[in-house]
Structures are given as structure tokens and as C-alpha cells.
Design an enzyme around this catalytic site. Structure first.
Site, PDB file in Angstrom:
ATOM      1  N   CYS A 297      26.943  34.242 -17.578  1.00 19.41           N
ATOM      2  CA  CYS A 297      28.055  35.107 -17.152  1.00 19.41           C
ATOM      3  C   CYS A 297      29.406  34.682 -17.713  1.00 19.41           C
ATOM      4  O   CYS A 297      29.975  35.390 -18.539  1.00 19.41           O
ATOM      5  CB  CYS A 297      28.108  35.153 -15.631  1.00 19.41           C
TER       6      CYS A 297
ATOM      7  N   LYS B 245      23.738  24.625 -14.583  1.00 14.91           N
ATOM      8  CA  LYS B 245      24.270  24.035 -13.346  1.00 14.91           C
ATOM      9  C   LYS B 245      23.082  23.685 -12.458  1.00 14.91           C
ATOM     10  O   LYS B 245      21.966  24.160 -12.693  1.00 14.91           O
ATOM     11  CB  LYS B 245      25.234  24.995 -12.644  1.00 14.91           C
TER      12      LYS B 245
ATOM     13  N   LYS C 291      35.517  42.648 -11.473  1.00 15.34           N
ATOM     14  CA  LYS C 291      34.430  41.729 -11.826  1.00 15.34           C
ATOM     15  C   LYS C 291      34.814  40.846 -13.021  1.00 15.34           C
ATOM     16  O   LYS C 291      34.688  39.621 -12.955  1.00 15.34           O
ATOM     17  CB  LYS C 291      33.173  42.545 -12.134  1.00 15.34           C
TER      18      LYS C 291
ATOM     19  N   THR D  66      27.657  43.746 -15.159  1.00 14.43           N
ATOM     20  CA  THR D  66      29.041  43.496 -15.588  1.00 14.43           C
ATOM     21  C   THR D  66      29.279  44.233 -16.902  1.00 14.43           C
ATOM     22  O   THR D  66      28.613  43.951 -17.900  1.00 14.43           O
ATOM     23  CB  THR D  66      29.255  41.983 -15.780  1.00 14.43           C
TER      24      THR D  66
ATOM     25  N   PHE E 268      36.235  24.789  -8.011  1.00 15.34           N
ATOM     26  CA  PHE E 268      36.270  25.134  -9.434  1.00 15.34           C
ATOM     27  C   PHE E 268      37.303  24.321 -10.203  1.00 15.34           C
ATOM     28  O   PHE E 268      37.833  24.755 -11.219  1.00 15.34           O
ATOM     29  CB  PHE E 268      36.450  26.648  -9.656  1.00 15.34           C
ATOM     30  N   LEU E 269      37.598  23.114  -9.689  1.00 12.10           N
ATOM     31  CA  LEU E 269      38.463  22.191 -10.418  1.00 12.10           C
ATOM     32  C   LEU E 269      37.686  20.924 -10.759  1.00 12.10           C
ATOM     33  O   LEU E 269      38.260  19.841 -10.821  1.00 12.10           O
ATOM     34  CB  LEU E 269      39.697  21.837  -9.584  1.00 12.10           C
TER      35      LEU E 269
ATOM     36  N   ASN F  54      35.678  36.603 -13.035  1.00  9.34           N
ATOM     37  CA  ASN F  54      35.019  35.592 -13.867  1.00  9.34           C
ATOM     38  C   ASN F  54      36.001  34.959 -14.861  1.00  9.34           C
ATOM     39  O   ASN F  54      35.917  33.764 -15.139  1.00  9.34           O
ATOM     40  CB  ASN F  54      33.813  36.196 -14.594  1.00  9.34           C
TER      41      ASN F  54
ATOM     42  N   PHE G 298      28.955  39.706  -7.139  1.00  2.71           N
ATOM     43  CA  PHE G 298      29.656  38.431  -7.347  1.00  2.71           C
ATOM     44  C   PHE G 298      28.768  37.233  -7.031  1.00  2.71           C
ATOM     45  O   PHE G 298      29.259  36.144  -6.763  1.00  2.71           O
ATOM     46  CB  PHE G 298      30.925  38.389  -6.487  1.00  2.71           C
TER      47      PHE G 298
ATOM     48  N   ARG H  68      20.830  29.613 -20.212  1.00  2.14           N
ATOM     49  CA  ARG H  68      21.654  30.448 -21.091  1.00  2.14           C
ATOM     50  C   ARG H  68      23.021  29.780 -21.306  1.00  2.14           C
ATOM     51  O   ARG H  68      23.693  29.416 -20.362  1.00  2.14           O
ATOM     52  CB  ARG H  68      21.818  31.852 -20.485  1.00  2.14           C
TER      53      ARG H  68
HETATM   54  C1  UGA Z   1      29.448  33.137 -11.961  1.00  2.24           C
HETATM   55  C2  UGA Z   1      30.479  33.460 -10.871  1.00  2.24           C
HETATM   56  O1  UGA Z   1      30.832  32.261 -10.193  1.00  2.24           O
HETATM   57  C3  UGA Z   1      29.901  34.460  -9.879  1.00  2.24           C
HETATM   58  O2  UGA Z   1      30.879  34.805  -8.912  1.00  2.24           O
HETATM   59  C4  UGA Z   1      29.491  35.713 -10.652  1.00  2.24           C
HETATM   60  O3  UGA Z   1      28.917  36.686  -9.798  1.00  2.24           O
HETATM   61  C5  UGA Z   1      28.470  35.336 -11.699  1.00  2.24           C
HETATM   62  O4  UGA Z   1      29.047  34.356 -12.594  1.00  2.24           O
HETATM   63  C6  UGA Z   1      28.098  36.557 -12.455  1.00  2.24           C
HETATM   64  O5  UGA Z   1      28.955  37.117 -13.171  1.00  2.24           O
HETATM   65  O6  UGA Z   1      26.995  37.061 -12.286  1.00  2.24           O
HETATM   66  P1  UGA Z   1      27.284  31.573 -12.083  1.00  2.24           P
HETATM   67  O7  UGA Z   1      27.171  31.968 -13.507  1.00  2.24           O
HETATM   68  O8  UGA Z   1      26.064  31.564 -11.223  1.00  2.24           O
HETATM   69  O9  UGA Z   1      28.331  32.532 -11.324  1.00  2.24           O
HETATM   70  O10 UGA Z   1      27.854  30.102 -12.080  1.00  2.24           O
HETATM   71  P2  UGA Z   1      29.152  29.337 -11.534  1.00  2.24           P
HETATM   72  O11 UGA Z   1      28.859  28.726 -10.235  1.00  2.24           O
HETATM   73  O12 UGA Z   1      30.351  30.200 -11.641  1.00  2.24           O
HETATM   74  O13 UGA Z   1      29.258  28.179 -12.613  1.00  2.24           O
HETATM   75  C7  UGA Z   1      29.498  28.509 -13.978  1.00  2.24           C
HETATM   76  C8  UGA Z   1      29.625  27.256 -14.805  1.00  2.24           C
HETATM   77  O14 UGA Z   1      30.852  26.588 -14.517  1.00  2.24           O
HETATM   78  C9  UGA Z   1      28.524  26.209 -14.609  1.00  2.24           C
HETATM   79  O15 UGA Z   1      28.108  25.742 -15.883  1.00  2.24           O
HETATM   80  C10 UGA Z   1      29.207  25.128 -13.811  1.00  2.24           C
HETATM   81  O16 UGA Z   1      28.639  23.872 -14.047  1.00  2.24           O
HETATM   82  C11 UGA Z   1      30.611  25.204 -14.346  1.00  2.24           C
HETATM   83  N1  UGA Z   1      31.646  24.671 -13.431  1.00  2.24           N
HETATM   84  C12 UGA Z   1      31.836  25.225 -12.208  1.00  2.24           C
HETATM   85  C13 UGA Z   1      32.444  23.601 -13.838  1.00  2.24           C
HETATM   86  O17 UGA Z   1      32.293  23.082 -14.957  1.00  2.24           O
HETATM   87  N2  UGA Z   1      33.403  23.130 -12.982  1.00  2.24           N
HETATM   88  C14 UGA Z   1      33.604  23.668 -11.760  1.00  2.24           C
HETATM   89  O18 UGA Z   1      34.503  23.189 -11.039  1.00  2.24           O
HETATM   90  C15 UGA Z   1      32.807  24.737 -11.359  1.00  2.24           C
END
Ligand code: UGA
Length: 437
Positions: free
Chosen positions: A264, A327, A208, A121, A253-254, A212, A149, A334
Site C-alpha cells: 500500500c 512488517k 484514502k 485504492t 508511526f514515528l 496513506n 483503512f 510486497r
Molecule cells: C497501510 C495503512 O496503515 C492502512 O491504514 C491502510 O488501510 C493500508 O495501508 C492500505 O492502504 O490498505 P499496511 O500496509 O498494513 O497499512 O501497513 P502499516 O501498518 O501502515 O505499515 C506500513 C509499513 O510502514 C511497514 O513496512 C512498517 O514496518 C512501516 N512502519 C510503520 C515504520 O517503518 N515505522 C512506523 O513507525 C510504522
């Protein structure tokens, strides 16, 4: 096809293993000899469901190898750049040191018709700059930007069956050849009608970061609603369900809670803001600063809730922190909200005991001041308050009645709104979610 993957972290290691699984011959390159040794032996150096099986199968098939020796890329037709672009120390912009180093060390081994395909990215404008670098070296190689992604925890699935492919291609006579190379790499996904967007460098880079940024905004939006819910007695989880039934909004994502972290979302929105400011368009994404601020406030909110639940003073009181990873189904710490909450409580003098099924080794390296246990029963034992900050399945499955027998207090702060509030209350707990009455 023979492929090389430069950088074998979360992105590169999964990409390399998945490409081998799809039938390509893949060599992964990394400067970290320990990581390379583990990968070459078919062992994943981090927790990612499904990756160990893929690595082992790839290595055993002879199609997947790993080395620190860059000359091993010779003969590969496509060279993926999958190194990290962390936040620069003390700044918001992305640190491109590793991307430039990867391309510089790759250049001597490139041949005419080779394709360098960027996956990392990067700030918009990077691909054009790197394309000039590759062209100036005179090998006749080309460059494309092919953002990734994948989500941690689902990385294997997302790589083998992506929901879309994006090619940022060179213009002119290289366009068709670059596209042919990527089509060959992704033949399996394309045969299943995976949507493909063929575009220019800038659009591919922006796809990208804007994806995000959108996801981060969606999370901060619902967390802002949680803040309003907290002063009005509304329930943000019901609110999310209700607005989520509108297909234009969607429920994913809500989930309101302690907010987003990881390698990321946080650094990508900051780097995007920094890049937009460089481009004289800072105001266009100024809202992302608010997105970041809302997100960080939720960590503070969780800490404040624990303090309030313990009568305004956590000093020497036992607090069980459930979760350290950013998560579930990841050992990645990180920018983890969970670890941040644990460290803040410890800083306030609480006797913190932190637990996580996968992330303790990583957390211990950066936060040696915390006490850790892998045993959930031990974590509950003697706790005056309990705070859930990563929604691991085993926390949801744990018996509230048993937890009450073990704990010394009866307050549970659900920083992920993931527990069954009714069941915990019925067992005698004072349950407190975020943005919920
Ligand atoms: C994120 C993106 O979702 C991917 O599409 C992207 O490829 C990736 O970054 C990247 O740039 O490499 P990721 O970092 O694995 O993926 O994690 P997510 O699933 O997006 O979660 C990110 C954070 O948001 C976590 O801490 C999660 O707990 C939090 N989250 C997610 C919430 O607080 N609420 C939600 O409803 C969803």
C-alpha cells in the site's frame, strides 16, 4: 443483507468474512480458483491473525461462500469492489485493469437499486468514471466509493470496528438510497458511534490516498531525523518519544528503521504523485518523491552498515537476516524492505541465511536465490553478522547470550530499533541501531 465482494485478496477476503460475522449473507468472487477453493473450505490463503476463525465460522454458518462464478452476485444489494490496484510496470501510476475488469464483469448482473461500492485504492477521478459506466449500462444501479483503512495484522479488528467510515456518494436522487444501503451494511459499527464522513466521490478517493501519504510522510520524517542523528550522535528513538508526547504530533508511526514497505504505502504515494502530475498539480505533492527517496535510502543504509561491520567486504561471509515480511504479523513480502536488504546482501556475495516465521514460502517464490530457515537458532549459527529487518516478537524475546554462543561474530544491526540495546551489549554484542549512537 445479501452482499457480494469482488476480489478476495487481503482486503476482500477479510471484508467478506467480517461482513458475514456481522450477520450479512456474503458471496466472495475471485478469478483465482485455488484461492476460492481455500476460502470456500474456510482456510485463509494468507497469514492474518483472526481470519481463519472468522472464515470457518462464516462458512459453517452458511452465510459465507466463495466462487469464481460472477453470476453468484445476483440478488445481492451491495457489491464491493476489492480488487488490487498495483503499480504499473515501469511507471508510478496505478494499474486499474482489475478494477475495470471487475466492474465490467459485474455490470450484466446488476439490478435497479443495487449499489456498487468501491473499496480499492484508486486515483481520484476513477469513481466518477466508473459511475458513468454503471449508469450507461442502464440497469438503474448506482455507485459509491467507500475506502478501506485496514492494516494488515489487524485487518479483522479494523474491519469489524473501524475508526471511521467514509462514504463517497452519488449526488441527486440516488444519494439517499446509496447511503441507506451502506448504513445497513455498517449498522453494527454505526450503532457504536463510529464517526461517519458522508461526502462526494473525489473527497472519498482522496481521503484514502492522503491518509496513506500522511503516514508515509510521518515515517520518512522520523527516518530523516535518524539520518541527522547519525551524524550528530543523537538518539532518534528518544527524539521520537520526546516529540511524540506532544499530542499534536503523537508517538505512533514515528518508529525509525529500515522504512516502510508493503502493498500500500509505497505504491500509493507513487500513484498519488503520478495522478497529481496528470492533474497539473505535480508540485503540490512533489514532497512525496522525497518521502519515497528517504525511505529507500534507509534500506541502503542497513546494507551499508552490514558491509561496514564486516570490514567492508561481505563476500562469502555468513549474514543472518531476521525477517522477510514487510512488517510483523504478516506474510506479505510486497515491496518488503526486509527482503530487499536480504537480496542486496546476497547480490554483494554474502552467504545470506534468511528467516521469518510466516513469509518464507512467499519469499522463496520471488527470491529462490536466498537460503531460508524457519529455525531461529539455525539462522544465528555461524553468522558473522546478524541484521534484524522485521520486528517479530520472537526476535525481541530471543536470548542475546544464546545468540552469541551460536554466532561466529558478534555484530548485530537492528534495522527496526526493536531490540533491547542494553541487554544485547551486556551479553557481548556490538549492537548498532538506526539513528542511534
Ligand atoms: C497501510 C495503512 O496503515 C492502512 O491504514 C491502510 O488501510 C493500508 O495501508 C492500505 O492502504 O490498505 P499496511 O500496509 O498494513 O497499512 O501497513 P502499516 O501498518 O501502515 O505499515 C506500513 C509499513 O510502514 C511497514 O513496512 C512498517 O514496518 C512501516 N512502519 C510503520 C515504520 O517503518 N515505522 C512506523 O513507525 C510504522
Amino acid at each position: 443483507m445479501k452482499i457480494s465482494v469482488i476480489g478476495c485478496g487481503y482486503l476482500g477476503a477479510v471484508h467478506a468474512a467480517a461482513m458475514a460475522e456481522l450477520g450479512h449473507e456474503v458471496v466472495g468472487i475471485d478469478v483465482d480458483s485455488n484461492k476460492v477453493a481455500a476460502l470456500a473450505a474456510g482456510r485463509a490463503p494468507f497469514f492474518e491473525p483472526g481470519l481463519p476463525e472468522l472464515l470457518l465460522a462464516g462458512v459453517e454458518s452458511g452465510r459465507l461462500s466463495f466462487t469464481t462464478d460472477m453470476s453468484a452476485v445476483k440478488g445481492a444489494k451491495v457489491h464491493f469492489i476489492a480488487v488490487g490496484t498495483p503499480q504499473r510496470k515501469g511507471e508510478h501510476a496505478a494499474d486499474l485493469t482489475y478494477v475495470d475488469a471487475a466492474v465490467d464483469s459485474l455490470i450484466p448482473y446488476l439490478s435497479a437499486g443495487d449499489l456498487v461500492a468501491g473499496k480499492s485504492t484508486v486515483p481520484v477521478g476513477t469513481a466518477a468514471r466508473l459511475a458513468s459506466k454503471v449508469a450507461d449500462a442502464g440497469s438503474g444501479a448506482m455507485l459509491a466509493w467507500n475506502p478501506e483503512f485496514l492494516r494488515e495484522g489487524f485487518a479483522v479488528l479494523d474491519t469489524i470496528s473501524p475508526d471511521r467510515l467514509v462514504y463517497g456518494l452519488p449526488s441527486g436522487e440516488q444519494h439517499a438510497l446509496a447511503k441507506d444501503h451502506l448504513d445497513e451494511v455498517y449498522a453494527t459499527a454505526l450503532s457504536k458511534d463510529t464517526p461517519l464522513v458522508v461526502t462526494d466521490y473525489a473527497t472519498a478517493e482522496l481521503v484514502k490516498v492522503s491518509a496513506n501519504a500522511f503516514l508515509a510522510t510521518k515515517i520518512s520524517f522520523i527516518n530523516a531525523m535518524a539520518e541527522i542523528a547519525e551524524v550528530t550522535g543523537a538518539d532518534v528513538t528518544q527524539l521520537a518519544d520526546a516529540i511524540g508526547y506532544d499530542a499534536r504530533i503523537g508517538r505512533r508511526f514515528l518508529n525509525a528503521g529500515v522504512g516502510f514497505g508493503g502493498g500500500c504505502l509505497p505504491k500509493d504515494i507513487r500513484a498519488f504523485t503520478a495522478r497529481a502530475e496528470e492533474l497539473g498539480r505535480g508540485e503540490s505533492v512533489a514532497f512525496l518523491k522525497e518521502v519515497d527517496a528517504i525511505n529507500l535510502r534507509r534500506r541502503q543504509k542497513v546494507v551499508d552498515s552490514v558491509v561496514a561491520a564486516l570490514d567492508g567486504d561481505v563476500f562469502n561471509k555468513r549474514v543472518a537476516v531476521l525477517g522477510l515480511a514487510f512488517k510483523p504479523d504478516s506474510d506479505d513480502i510486497r515491496d518488503s524492505p526486509a527482503l530487499d536488504v536480504a537480496a542486496q546482501l546476497k547480490g554483494l556475495g554474502a552467504d545470506v541465511i534468511a528467516t521469518d516465521p510466516e513469509a518464507i514460502d512467499n519469499a522463496r517464490r520471488t527470491h529462490p536465490q536466498l537460503a531460508y530457515t524457519t529455525d531461529l537458532e539455525e539462522a544465528f549459527t555461524g553468522a558473522a553478522a546478524v541484521v534484524v529487518v522485521t520486528e517479530w516478537k520472537l526476535y525481541r524475546a530471543f536470548s542475546p547470550a544464546r545468540a552469541l554462543q551460536l554466532a561466529s561474530g558478534s555484530v548485530i544491526i537492528d534495522g527496526r530499533n526493536c531490540l533491547d540495546a542494553t541487554a544485547w551489549r551486556a551479553a557481548g554484542w556490538t549492537y548498532q541501531g538506526l539513528g542511534r549512537p
